[in-house]
Design a protein around this motif. Sequence first.
Motif, short mmCIF file in Angstrom:
data_model
loop_
_atom_site.label_atom_id
_atom_site.label_comp_id
_atom_site.label_asym_id
_atom_site.label_seq_id
_atom_site.Cartn_x
_atom_site.Cartn_y
_atom_site.Cartn_z
N TYR A 145 0.82 -1.21 0.00
CA TYR A 145 0.00 0.00 0.00
C TYR A 145 0.86 1.27 0.00
N GLU A 146 0.58 2.15 -0.95
CA GLU A 146 1.21 3.46 -1.12
C GLU A 146 2.66 3.40 -1.57
N GLY A 147 3.45 2.45 -1.06
CA GLY A 147 4.85 2.41 -1.42
C GLY A 147 5.66 3.43 -0.63
N PRO A 148 6.88 3.72 -1.06
CA PRO A 148 7.81 4.51 -0.23
C PRO A 148 7.65 6.01 -0.30
N HIS A 149 6.72 6.53 -1.08
CA HIS A 149 6.69 7.99 -1.21
C HIS A 149 6.43 8.69 0.11
N ALA A 150 5.62 8.08 0.99
CA ALA A 150 5.33 8.69 2.29
C ALA A 150 6.49 8.54 3.27
N ALA A 151 7.48 7.74 2.90
CA ALA A 151 8.62 7.48 3.79
C ALA A 151 9.82 8.36 3.46
N ALA A 152 9.62 9.40 2.65
CA ALA A 152 10.74 10.21 2.18
C ALA A 152 11.55 10.80 3.33
N GLN A 153 10.90 11.15 4.41
CA GLN A 153 11.61 11.74 5.54
C GLN A 153 11.75 10.76 6.70
N ARG A 154 11.60 9.46 6.43
CA ARG A 154 11.71 8.46 7.48
C ARG A 154 12.84 7.49 7.14
N PRO A 155 14.08 7.84 7.44
CA PRO A 155 15.20 6.98 7.05
C PRO A 155 15.21 5.64 7.76
N HIS A 156 14.46 5.51 8.86
CA HIS A 156 14.44 4.25 9.59
C HIS A 156 13.14 3.47 9.35
N TRP A 181 6.93 -1.04 -5.73
CA TRP A 181 5.81 -0.27 -6.29
C TRP A 181 5.59 0.99 -5.46
N THR A 182 5.24 2.08 -6.11
CA THR A 182 4.90 3.31 -5.39
C THR A 182 3.84 4.10 -6.14
N GLU A 183 3.06 4.86 -5.38
CA GLU A 183 2.05 5.70 -6.01
C GLU A 183 2.67 6.83 -6.81
N GLU A 184 3.84 7.29 -6.38
CA GLU A 184 4.54 8.35 -7.12
C GLU A 184 6.02 8.25 -6.82
N SER A 185 6.84 8.62 -7.79
CA SER A 185 8.29 8.50 -7.60
C SER A 185 8.79 9.49 -6.56
N ASN A 186 9.93 9.14 -5.93
CA ASN A 186 10.44 9.92 -4.81
C ASN A 186 11.97 9.90 -4.85
N LEU A 187 12.59 11.04 -5.04
CA LEU A 187 14.04 11.10 -5.20
C LEU A 187 14.79 10.68 -3.94
N ALA A 188 14.22 10.96 -2.76
CA ALA A 188 14.89 10.59 -1.52
C ALA A 188 15.00 9.07 -1.40
N PHE A 189 13.95 8.36 -1.81
CA PHE A 189 14.01 6.90 -1.73
C PHE A 189 14.99 6.35 -2.76
N LYS A 190 14.99 6.89 -3.96
CA LYS A 190 15.95 6.43 -4.97
C LYS A 190 17.37 6.65 -4.47
#
Length: 254
Positions: A145-156, A181-190
């Motif tokens: 669900y949602e993927g990593p885009h919401a985790a951009a500021q959660r390094p842990h 899978w992610t709802e939208e791409s996120n540079l911090a996760f990449k």
Amino acid sequence: MIPWTVLDRVATPEGELQLRQRGAREFLITIAGRVLMTSSERTSEEALARLACEPLARRKAPAVLIGGLGMAYTVRAALDALPATASVTIAELTPQVLTWCRGPLAPLTAGAVLDRRVRAVISDVADVIARARPGQYHAIILDLYEGPHAAAQRPHDPLYGREALARAHAALAPGGVLTVWTEESNLAFKRRMLETGFATRVQHPGGSRAYAVYVGQKAEAEGPAKAGAGRRPTSQGAGPRRQGSPPRTSRARR
């Protein structure tokens, strides 16, 4: 218009999870009244599985881990790309979702979860990765669900943080692939994937929404390791589970 019929429901900490049907082959999974997934959209799930599994078609006995079951479209696409000697482990949090995929949803995927290559476990995929032997899997697919885009500021983050990615890296064989899978791409996760040792690219498979798939490949032969890259952390487990978000069993289809 034909109304939706509720086929089954199960209580979860986030609200009631329902399987609904309309007509012969149209299905919907909702949580607390919110749409998680429909049977009419599967483009990104299929791309997620193909990007991980097509490179494994000629391997003798590839082992694949899939986190999240949903309606089993990802499983079906993985099986179609893999050889008959492959093994596929599915980690799913909600037992009822597995029951649905073995029952009313089975015709959608030609009974993907009933395939002899498949083993399903009721577990958090983060825990399965943490318990894996070094190099156990040739591909890890995170279809959550949602993927990593919401985790951009959660390094842990227990699935998408640096330590979690290091565990996934360690669990992959040389040359292994992690797709996310992610709802939208996120540079911090990449950036975190690159820092962990994955050669990373982002694919946009199309479909009705701008979903994205991260594709990370572990090197065929490891050079001198960067600090922390690809190594298991000394702490146990995968960290606390996020609270207040829908269950990681499928994804929103708004």
